[in-house]
Write an enzyme that holds these catalytic residues in place. Structure first.
Site, PDB file in Angstrom:
ATOM      1  CG  ASP A 169      31.073 -62.175 -51.413  1.00 28.72           C
ATOM      2  OD1 ASP A 169      29.973 -62.298 -52.089  1.00 28.72           O
ATOM      3  OD2 ASP A 169      32.148 -61.385 -51.510  1.00 28.72           O
ATOM      4  CG  HIS A 201      30.943 -61.195 -55.278  1.00 23.25           C
ATOM      5  ND1 HIS A 201      31.233 -61.137 -54.255  1.00 23.25           N
ATOM      6  CD2 HIS A 201      31.797 -60.644 -56.135  1.00 23.25           C
ATOM      7  CE1 HIS A 201      32.372 -59.999 -54.164  1.00 23.25           C
ATOM      8  NE2 HIS A 201      32.393 -59.657 -55.441  1.00 23.25           N
ATOM      9  CB  SER A 357      34.982 -57.447 -55.759  1.00 16.86           C
ATOM     10  OG  SER A 357      33.848 -57.080 -55.287  1.00 16.86           O
TER      11      SER A 357
END
EC number: 3.4.21.-
Length: 421
Positions: A169, A201, A357
């Site tokens: 990520d 994120h 996600s």
């Protein structure tokens, strides 16, 4: 030429809007990295053949640059850049002129040549807290209150202990209080950038997997594998990072105690799908997001990898959010709308987001949890157990997808359970 439509799957929404709309697809000529390619070699080549092939590539590339002045176009053509070896899959990235690409495509050792592509993260915004996702994990699919902070989350107190979750990520803030010292920095593929999470994120995803408050597997370790910086990347960096993860799991003897989470989805890109398949054959499980286009996930990477665990998003009352992809390739549905977790900006920061996600790390967390409680011996056993625990026929508007919602199996256990919240 196929172009990549990648967006980080946390979709933006405004306060009070409980049905986020998907970001526009990020496709266009600019998605291709000019002059840069991913070359996949055929299986069965010896080390000597691969070494000779690389020498041949360097020779041909140098001759073409000299003979055709390829550099005059302004396209960077630096030759072979990085080599990736995942199980018995060999690939390399490189900057090549058009004539060298033509020569490569005709080489008997080459399986395919794909243009490298930019991979994008979507924008995110903050929303008021919501904690329904964890309660849903142990509710056997029963609807749970969206904004209640009194939802019970029941789980075995092993809770992922001794298991390693690798988060491919934007990096992880390993100092966030949610990780209690269980998060470490692994690999950073981004040149000249610190191994931090400026986008948020990766930290968010890791929190859903293993945060002490927001995590499914509250005692699991998380490893930051950074292939994105502040919104975009290329497969050159993604494959490098995935290669590092597979090697690290293998070298550390963690195959039965490790899971990879990749909460990003884009247009079909066969080289990365191949990498996921080879990792599976090597004994490593990968959990991926179905994507946020509101379409069939069969045309998405890595969702379309046959042996990835592909996760769609479900709402608290068992409906499919309009943004979530669907289709026969979707293995399981998990909480993916208005999910609270860790965030960037401080060691106590949090944010509430939506998207597949968020759904994917719920299942990656479940994999880590089951690895600690049941000692599952292989990725095929992991997949079978996760799917065996699911509750069927609850998701409304699942289209032609397998209709299975995530469940941690706790109500079938015969001992006193801790409760959360």
């Amino acid at each position: 030429m196929q172009l990549l439509n990648f967006g980080l799957l946390l979709l933006p929404f405004v306060a009070g809007d409980l049905a986020p709309q998907p970001e526009p697809l990020l496709a266009g000529p600019s998605d291709v990295v000019p002059g840069q390619y991913i070359v996949t070699l055929k299986e069965g080549l010896t080390s000597a053949q691969i070494r000779d092939h690389k020498k041949w590539v360097s020779s041909v590339h140098r001759a073409n640059l000299e003979g055709f002045a390829a550099g005059a176009s302004g396209v960077e053509t630096e030759g072979i850049m990085k080599h990736f070896h995942i199980h018995d899959l060999n690939m390399y990235s490189g900057g090549f002129d058009e004539k060298t690409v033509e020569d490569l495509s005709r080489n008997p050792y080459v399986k395919s040549v794909h243009p490298d592509q930019h991979v994008y993260l979507a924008k995110t915004v903050t929303q008021r807290q919501a904690r329904w996702g964890l309660g849903y994990m142990s509710s056997k699919g029963k609807p749970v209150p969206l904004h209640s902070t009194l939802v019970d989350y029941s789980y075995d107190d092993k809770a992922g202990e001794g298991v390693w979750a690798y988060v491919l990520d934007t990096g992880i803030n390993v100092n966030h209080v949610e990780f209690e010292g269980r998060a470490i920095l692994g690999h950073n593929a981004i040149p000249n950038k610190p191994h931090t999470d400026e986008f948020g994120h990766g930290t968010y995803v890791a929190g859903i997997i293993a945060g002490k408050t927001y995590g499914v597997a509250k005692k699991a370790n998380v490893v930051s594998a950074k292939a994105f910086d502040t919104g975009s990347s290329t497969y050159n960096y993604i494959l490098e990072t995935y290669d590092w993860i597979v090697r690290n799991i293998t070298d550390s003897n963690r195959k039965n105690k490790a899971v990879i989470n990749f909460s990003i989805s884009g247009a079909k890109y066969q080289p990365f799908d191949d990498a996921v398949e080879k990792a599976f054959k090597a004994g490593i499980a990968t959990v991926v997001a179905a994507g946020n286009d509101g379409k069939d996930a069969k045309n998405n990477t890595p969702a379309s990898s046959p042996n990835a665990i592909t996760v769609g998003a479900v709402r608290w009352e068992n409906t499919r959010p309009s943004f979530s992809n669907y289709g026969k390739i979707v293995d399981i549905w998990a909480p993916g709308e208005l999910i609270k977790s860790c965030w960037k900006g401080g060691n106590n920061a949090t944010s509430t987001q939506s998207g597949t996600s968020a759904a994917s790390p719920h299942v990656a967390g479940l994999v880590a949890y089951l690895m600690s409680t049941e000692n599952l011996p292989s990725p095929s056993a992991v997949t079978a157990r996760v799917l065996n625990l699911t509750i069927p026929n609850l998701v409304k508007d699942a289209k032609d997808s397998p209709n299975r919602v995530v469940y941690n199996g706790i109500q079938e256990r015969k001992f006193t359970l801790p409760k959360y919240f």
